[in-house]
Design an enzyme around this catalytic site. Structure first.
Site, PDB file in Angstrom:
ATOM      1  N   HIS A  54       3.030   3.326   0.562  1.00  0.00           N
ATOM      2  CA  HIS A  54       3.010   3.748   2.211  1.00  0.00           C
ATOM      3  C   HIS A  54       3.714   2.451   2.848  1.00  0.00           C
ATOM      4  CE1 HIS A  54       0.547   6.970   0.904  1.00  0.00           C
ATOM      5  NE2 HIS A  54       0.332   7.275   1.963  1.00  0.00           N
ATOM      6  N   GLU A 111       5.423   3.222   8.628  1.00  0.00           N
ATOM      7  CA  GLU A 111       4.839   4.247   9.579  1.00  0.00           C
ATOM      8  C   GLU A 111       4.083   3.469  10.679  1.00  0.00           C
ATOM      9  OE1 GLU A 111       1.410   7.729   9.319  1.00  0.00           O
ATOM     10  OE2 GLU A 111       1.192   6.051   8.055  1.00  0.00           O
TER      11      GLU A 111
END
Length: 325
Positions: free
Chosen positions: A192, A195
């Site tokens: 991840h 973001e």
């Protein structure tokens, strides 16, 4: 267009985050576990912002007390995905939530999850794989335990290692040992980034030599980085509804997915934590069609890109591509 029956490939789905709120409430009642503050008045998950979302997410997982509960959850999630036309999905599964990072306990959880996934494929035709996922804000040491769990169980179901959680907690370089361990065990890698951490977090992820990046959309703010993603053929697991719901972008119209695609970046579409963000794969497609005029041809290209980037064996990939043709 309706899109529910369009065959879909989803690469970014958190198994705990896909837990329907009614499923969590039912388990809480069965086990007499208090989930005070987890739900809003309508019965959905309640949170103020991304960081409060992480707290609510972890609070909801209290109901998942053993392998049986994860098996029930896996069947429920995969059945729900199949109803949305998903033919293949990859689920992030955290060893921290499945045995606390203990390899022996993890194997028990994994046996139950794998059996449930097999039953879902038999009953609903949906294929699935698991990506073992350390939690970034739990720190590098716990990530090492999670990576060892993954390395000990690499095989037909566990095919990848990822990392989720708070992007602003430390640097991904702090987790290099875990990713090296996973790579040496034959696992494929995703992380991840991009973001909440901005384009610099995407660059940070690239130092781990990942093949995919979860989200990654903030890379659009750095043209040189976009070119690097194209050159390295890194695939982005884009979750438009999640990005808008959490406020990364104020409106879907502001989302950079089309600009990334036009620049040549490999993009895919996923839901992330669908009940938390009031979305489904069908809704994602409908919204993209409405705002960006995506049609069946565009979705076909996105799904083929996802199939080619999937962490699965070549026979499974060929079967997925055949279903998409």
């Amino acid at each position: 267009m309706e899109f529910q029956n369009t065959p879909k490939v989803e690469l970014h789905l958190h198994i705990e985050g896909a837990m329907p709120s009614e499923f969590a409430r039912r388990l809480a009642d069965e086990k007499n576990i208090s989930l005070e503050g987890v739900f809003d008045e309508s019965g959905g998950y309640a949170y103020r912002d991304f960081w409060h979302f992480l707290e609510v997410y972890e609070a909801a997982t209290q109901v998942l007390t053993g392998p049986e509960e994860f098996a029930r959850l896996t069947k429920a999630v995969l059945e729900q995905s199949a109803e949305q036309g998903v033919i293949y999905t990859e689920a992030f599964i955290s060893p921290d939530f499945c045995g606390g990072g203990d390899v022996g306990a993890w194997k028990e959880y994994l046996a139950a999850i794998t059996q449930a996934a097999s039953e879902a494929e038999r009953d609903h035709g949906i294929k699935s794989r698991g990506i073992a996922t350390p939690i970034r804000h739990f720190g590098p040491e716990k990530a090492k335990a999670a990576a060892l769990c993954a390395a000990e169980t690499v095989g037909d179901f566990i095919t990848g290692l990822g990392i989720g959680g708070d992007e602003k907690a430390g640097k991904l370089a702090d987790f290099a040992w875990s990713f090296d361990c996973a790579r040496e065990a034959g696992l494929q890698l995703t992380a991840h980034a991009g973001e909440w951490g901005g384009p610099e977090s995407v660059r940070d992820a690239l130092t781990l030599n990942v093949e995919r990046i979860g989200h990654g959309v903030r890379a659009i703010e750095d043209p040189a980085l976009v070119k690097e993603l194209v050159a390295r053929q890194v695939t982005l697991e884009v979750c438009p509804g999640s990005n808008v719901f959490l406020g990364v972008y104020p409106r879907l119209e502001d989302h950079p997915i089309t600009r990334l695609m036009d620049a040549g970046v490999n993009c895919t579409v996923s839901t992330d934590d669908p009940p938390f963000f009031h979305t489904t794969m069908t809704k994602e497609y409908q919204d993209l069609a409405r705002v960006f005029r995506f049609d069946e041809q565009v979705f076909s290209e996105l799904n083929r890109a996802a199939a080619k980037a999937a962490f699965c064996d070549e026979d499974t990939r060929a079967d997925i591509l055949k279903q998409l043709s």
